[in-house]
Scaffold this active site. Structure first.
Site, PDB file in Angstrom:
ATOM      1  N   LYS A  22       0.844  -1.205   0.000  1.00  0.00           N
ATOM      2  CA  LYS A  22       0.000   0.000   0.000  1.00  0.00           C
ATOM      3  C   LYS A  22       0.876   1.250   0.000  1.00  0.00           C
ATOM      4  CE  LYS A  22      -1.823   1.611   4.018  1.00  0.00           C
ATOM      5  NZ  LYS A  22      -1.611   3.025   4.347  1.00  0.00           N
ATOM      6  N   ASN A  23       1.890   1.256   0.886  1.00  0.00           N
ATOM      7  CA  ASN A  23       2.674   2.475   1.072  1.00  0.00           C
ATOM      8  C   ASN A  23       3.730   2.691  -0.002  1.00  0.00           C
ATOM      9  OD1 ASN A  23       1.051   2.938   3.224  1.00  0.00           O
ATOM     10  ND2 ASN A  23       2.547   2.364   4.776  1.00  0.00           N
ATOM     11  N   ARG A  94      -5.268  10.832   3.950  1.00  0.00           N
ATOM     12  CA  ARG A  94      -4.268  11.885   4.090  1.00  0.00           C
ATOM     13  C   ARG A  94      -3.087  11.643   3.144  1.00  0.00           C
ATOM     14  NH1 ARG A  94      -0.260  11.767   6.746  1.00  0.00           N
ATOM     15  NH2 ARG A  94      -0.435  13.943   7.411  1.00  0.00           N
ATOM     16  N   CYS A 118      -5.020  12.342  12.566  1.00  0.00           N
ATOM     17  CA  CYS A 118      -5.851  11.133  12.611  1.00  0.00           C
ATOM     18  C   CYS A 118      -5.682  10.580  14.025  1.00  0.00           C
ATOM     19  CB  CYS A 118      -5.384  10.139  11.555  1.00  0.00           C
ATOM     20  SG  CYS A 118      -3.762   9.493  11.925  1.00  0.00           S
ATOM     21  N   ARG A 123      -0.105  14.597  12.751  1.00  0.00           N
ATOM     22  CA  ARG A 123       0.394  14.426  11.387  1.00  0.00           C
ATOM     23  C   ARG A 123       0.696  15.768  10.680  1.00  0.00           C
ATOM     24  NH1 ARG A 123      -1.324   9.088  10.103  1.00  0.00           N
ATOM     25  NH2 ARG A 123       0.309   9.010   8.544  1.00  0.00           N
ATOM     26  N   PRO A 124       1.566  16.606  11.220  1.00  0.00           N
ATOM     27  CA  PRO A 124       1.874  17.880  10.570  1.00  0.00           C
ATOM     28  C   PRO A 124       2.548  17.667   9.201  1.00  0.00           C
ATOM     29  CG  PRO A 124       3.471  17.399  12.278  1.00  0.00           C
ATOM     30  CD  PRO A 124       2.407  16.351  12.399  1.00  0.00           C
ATOM     31  N   ILE A 125       2.588  18.718   8.393  1.00  0.00           N
ATOM     32  CA  ILE A 125       3.261  18.621   7.079  1.00  0.00           C
ATOM     33  C   ILE A 125       4.365  19.660   6.955  1.00  0.00           C
ATOM     34  CG2 ILE A 125       1.254  17.620   5.890  1.00  0.00           C
ATOM     35  CD1 ILE A 125       0.735  20.458   4.714  1.00  0.00           C
ATOM     36  N   ASP A 126       4.894  20.130   8.098  1.00  0.00           N
ATOM     37  CA  ASP A 126       5.919  21.184   8.065  1.00  0.00           C
ATOM     38  C   ASP A 126       7.168  20.753   7.286  1.00  0.00           C
ATOM     39  OD1 ASP A 126       6.001  19.387  10.368  1.00  0.00           O
ATOM     40  OD2 ASP A 126       7.834  20.433  10.901  1.00  0.00           O
ATOM     41  N   LEU A 127       7.524  19.466   7.336  1.00  0.00           N
ATOM     42  CA  LEU A 127       8.747  19.025   6.631  1.00  0.00           C
ATOM     43  C   LEU A 127       8.503  18.932   5.126  1.00  0.00           C
ATOM     44  CD1 LEU A 127       9.990  16.338   9.185  1.00  0.00           C
ATOM     45  CD2 LEU A 127      10.829  18.695   8.871  1.00  0.00           C
ATOM     46  N   ASP A 307       4.296   0.574  12.266  1.00  0.00           N
ATOM     47  CA  ASP A 307       3.063  -0.061  11.776  1.00  0.00           C
ATOM     48  C   ASP A 307       2.926  -1.496  12.253  1.00  0.00           C
ATOM     49  OD1 ASP A 307       3.185   1.581   8.521  1.00  0.00           O
ATOM     50  OD2 ASP A 307       2.629   2.292  10.519  1.00  0.00           O
ATOM     51  N   VAL A 329       7.627   6.949  17.130  1.00  0.00           N
ATOM     52  CA  VAL A 329       7.353   7.620  15.853  1.00  0.00           C
ATOM     53  C   VAL A 329       6.093   8.469  15.893  1.00  0.00           C
ATOM     54  CG1 VAL A 329       6.901   7.262  13.392  1.00  0.00           C
ATOM     55  CG2 VAL A 329       8.602   5.842  14.558  1.00  0.00           C
ATOM     56  N   ARG A 400      -8.472  -0.614   4.443  1.00  0.00           N
ATOM     57  CA  ARG A 400      -7.645   0.378   3.754  1.00  0.00           C
ATOM     58  C   ARG A 400      -6.280  -0.203   3.434  1.00  0.00           C
ATOM     59  NH1 ARG A 400      -7.314   5.981   6.706  1.00  0.00           N
ATOM     60  NH2 ARG A 400      -5.919   6.222   4.929  1.00  0.00           N
TER      61      ARG A 400
HETATM   62  C1  EPZ Z   1       4.007   6.874   6.277  1.00  0.00           C
HETATM   63  O1  EPZ Z   1       3.234   7.925   6.825  1.00  0.00           O
HETATM   64  C2  EPZ Z   1       3.069   5.689   6.173  1.00  0.00           C
HETATM   65  N1  EPZ Z   1       1.938   6.007   5.299  1.00  0.00           N
HETATM   66  C3  EPZ Z   1       2.563   5.313   7.567  1.00  0.00           C
HETATM   67  O2  EPZ Z   1       1.785   4.138   7.422  1.00  0.00           O
HETATM   68  C4  EPZ Z   1       3.765   4.980   8.457  1.00  0.00           C
HETATM   69  O3  EPZ Z   1       3.311   4.698   9.760  1.00  0.00           O
HETATM   70  C5  EPZ Z   1       4.716   6.184   8.490  1.00  0.00           C
HETATM   71  O4  EPZ Z   1       5.105   6.523   7.127  1.00  0.00           O
HETATM   72  C6  EPZ Z   1       5.975   5.895   9.299  1.00  0.00           C
HETATM   73  O5  EPZ Z   1       6.623   4.787   8.759  1.00  0.00           O
HETATM   74  C7  EPZ Z   1       2.115   5.972   3.969  1.00  0.00           C
HETATM   75  O6  EPZ Z   1       3.200   5.727   3.460  1.00  0.00           O
HETATM   76  C8  EPZ Z   1       0.890   6.223   3.129  1.00  0.00           C
HETATM   77  P1  EPZ Z   1       6.036  10.225   8.471  1.00  0.00           P
HETATM   78  P2  EPZ Z   1       3.840   9.438   6.874  1.00  0.00           P
HETATM   79  O7  EPZ Z   1       5.943  11.479   7.687  1.00  0.00           O
HETATM   80  O8  EPZ Z   1       4.605   9.705   5.650  1.00  0.00           O
HETATM   81  C9  EPZ Z   1       6.207  13.460  11.867  1.00  0.00           C
HETATM   82  C10 EPZ Z   1       0.000   2.716   7.774  1.00  0.00           C
HETATM   83  O9  EPZ Z   1      -0.410   2.155   8.794  1.00  0.00           O
HETATM   84  N2  EPZ Z   1       6.175  14.440  10.770  1.00  0.00           N
HETATM   85  O10 EPZ Z   1       7.262   9.376   8.364  1.00  0.00           O
HETATM   86  O11 EPZ Z   1       2.722  10.367   7.228  1.00  0.00           O
HETATM   87  C11 EPZ Z   1       4.842  12.795  12.050  1.00  0.00           C
HETATM   88  O12 EPZ Z   1       4.022  13.603  12.876  1.00  0.00           O
HETATM   89  C12 EPZ Z   1       0.407   4.178   7.823  1.00  0.00           C
HETATM   90  O13 EPZ Z   1       0.135   2.167   6.639  1.00  0.00           O
HETATM   91  C13 EPZ Z   1       6.402  15.789  11.072  1.00  0.00           C
HETATM   92  O14 EPZ Z   1       6.621  16.161  12.229  1.00  0.00           O
HETATM   93  O15 EPZ Z   1       4.795   9.293   8.125  1.00  0.00           O
HETATM   94  C14 EPZ Z   1       5.190  11.486  12.694  1.00  0.00           C
HETATM   95  O16 EPZ Z   1       5.308  11.669  14.091  1.00  0.00           O
HETATM   96  C15 EPZ Z   1       0.152   4.785   9.184  1.00  0.00           C
HETATM   97  N3  EPZ Z   1       6.351  16.691  10.057  1.00  0.00           N
HETATM   98  C16 EPZ Z   1       6.566  11.155  12.107  1.00  0.00           C
HETATM   99  O17 EPZ Z   1       7.063  12.364  11.515  1.00  0.00           O
HETATM  100  C17 EPZ Z   1       6.105  16.329   8.756  1.00  0.00           C
HETATM  101  O18 EPZ Z   1       6.086  17.211   7.858  1.00  0.00           O
HETATM  102  C18 EPZ Z   1       6.531  10.083  11.034  1.00  0.00           C
HETATM  103  O19 EPZ Z   1       5.716  10.572  10.001  1.00  0.00           O
HETATM  104  C19 EPZ Z   1       5.869  14.964   8.475  1.00  0.00           C
HETATM  105  C20 EPZ Z   1       5.917  14.029   9.498  1.00  0.00           C
END
Ligand code: EPZ
Length: 423
Positions: A22-23, A94, A118, A123-127, A307, A329, A400
């Site tokens: 999926k990912n 998302r 969620c 789940r911020p998007i600042d990065l 996960d 995480v 999902r």
């Molecule tokens: C991906 O989510 C996966 N989803 C998630 O899988 C997975 O848990 C996660 O990576 C970690 O491995 C998909 O690939 C569709 P992150 P993503 O950005 O990209 C923080 C599942 O069950 N962060 O690595 O959203 C965030 O808050 C799902 O299949 C910021 O602070 O994960 C979190 O604490 C759930 N700022 C950490 O990083 C940002 O701009 C990890 O998030 C982005 C993230």
């Protein structure tokens, strides 16, 4: 809303064919926007999230032909007629945020409602924004929406304060068409990043270092269509590894990639589960000896995957001795502990650590609620070994991320069926 009715099932025995990841497929489908030419994607899992991504691509003007039986999707984004992702899609998934980078690179703009948090975190998007800004985009963000605009993108160096999977993917996709070279430092190293980079390179991108914490992307003028088979889903693989362990069964996981699940292999091995990398696949035997406790701590890849935390916690309630589970995480990913406690697990949560007493020879069936897709899978696994009936609600979350979950479990002896909730 539908629910699963789960009964105590005895050891799960047999073969499971692992579906496409999926990912990996979600960012790859988003990346098809980077070219006007057709892209054929194989080994696509039939999942709700994939359907949503296909609907978004059509809404943007792309032609999308799905052949679910053949697990194939062909996307031809010859025309992009819109660069705004409707709220109805963002609220469902998302991962729509993955379209930000490709739309920005192809069209110079991307508008979407804030993906919002969620159950597992805000789940911020600042990065994501930091990286796209570094490439020259202007980001306008308020509580409801985020807009990225760029007349052109220019390569740059970006340091990720956290190795975010989504931010790494968005920046990498946008950088493929930027002028000059981009370097992402402290990049995420997940196998899905490597699969996306392989797909992009087959489209003519020039990406090196995917799978390490330093990814170099040399921008090119345009990308062309290609064909690509998505990697197997390592989290589905891990979930069925734990299914064999928790039921003391014997499963052969076909189409799995052992290298993508090394932490899960290591941790199950510490508990006494016997895992062999056989010619036909990964063989998991939980039936050979008394299984014991271990401690897990979730970390970005190649650490133990967040996960897999919930399914593994369900398993730890059934082994001899106490375990600790540390979630580093996401800030709120222990809600399944409350649900497991409704089944008699007696888990104590203190901030980022869960204390799992183990020695639960028998969990007792209960009505429980899935709070995210992995928590839902964990509750199903617990229901397979609990005394009596277990009802798992909110199963649309599970669907999902797990293709044909009920059929796959039933085929190896799982007593589970889906019912529409009449209420
Ligand atoms: C991906 O989510 C996966 N989803 C998630 O899988 C997975 O848990 C996660 O990576 C970690 O491995 C998909 O690939 C569709 P992150 P993503 O950005 O990209 C923080 C599942 O069950 N962060 O690595 O959203 C965030 O808050 C799902 O299949 C910021 O602070 O994960 C979190 O604490 C759930 N700022 C950490 O990083 C940002 O701009 C990890 O998030 C982005 C993230």
């Amino acid at each position: 809303m539908a629910k699963y009715l789960v009964e105590r099932s005895g050891p799960l025995v047999g073969e499971v064919a692992i579906s496409g990841a999926k990912n990996a497929v979600l960012p790859i489908l988003a990346a098809t926007v980077l070219t006007k030419e057709p892209c054929e994607i194989y080994d696509v899992p039939q999942l709700r999230d994939v359907d949503v991504m296909c609907r978004i691509l059509r809404a943007l003007g792309a032609r999308v032909d799905e052949d679910p039986k053949e697990h194939t999707i062909v996307v031809e984004a010859a025309e992009i007629t819109d660069t705004e992702i409707p709220y109805e899609f963002m609220k469902q998934m998302r991962a729509s945020i993955f379209l930000m980078g490709p739309l920005l690179a192809r069209m110079g703009s991307a508008v979407m409602s804030m993906p919002g948090g969620c159950a597992i975190g805000n789940r911020p998007i600042d990065l994501h924004n930091k990286g796209l800004k570094a490439l020259g985009a202007k980001i306008l963000q308020d509580d409801d929406s985020v807009e990225a605009i760029a007349r052109k993108l220019t390569g740059n160096k970006v340091y990720l304060d956290f190795p975010s999977v989504g931010a790494t993917e968005n920046i990498m996709m946008a950088a493929t068409l930027a002028e000059g070279t981009t370097v992402i430092e402290n990049a995420a190293e997940e196998p899905e990043i490597v699969d996306l980079a392989n797909f992009l390179n087959k489209m003519g991108a020039r990406i090196r270092g995917a799978g390490t914490d330093n990814i170099r992307i040399e921008g090119v003028a345009s990308l062309h269509g290609t064909r690509h088979a998505v990697i197997p889903d390592r989290i589905e693989t891990g979930t069925f590894m734990v299914a064999a362990a928790i039921t003391r069964g014997d499963l052969l996981l076909v189409n799995s990639v052992p290298d993508h699940v090394r932490p899960v292999i290591a941790k199950l091995g510490e508990c006494g589960v016997v895992i062999n990398d056989e010619v036909d696949g990964l063989r998991i035997r939980g039936d050979l000896k008394k299984l014991r406790a271990t401690d897990i701590k979730t970390l970005p890849y190649p650490g133990f995957p967040t996960d897999m935390q919930a399914p593994f916690m369900a398993f730890l309630t059934t082994v001899q001795g106490s375990s600790t589970v540390i979630e580093t995480v996401f800030e709120n990913r222990f809600m399944h502990a409350d649900e497991l406690n409704r089944m008699g697990a007696n888990i104590r949560v203190e901030d980022r650590t869960a204390y799992v007493p183990g020695d639960k020879n028998v969990l007792s069936g209960a009505s429980v609620i899935a709070t995210d897709l992995r928590a839902g899978a964990a509750l199903v696994l617990a229901g397979l070994v609990a005394e009596g009936h277990t009802e798992v609600a909110n199963v649309h979350l599970v669907e999902r991320g797990y293709e044909n979950f009920v059929d796959k479990l039933t085929a190896i002896g799982g007593k589970i069926r889906k019912v529409e909730d009449v209420a």
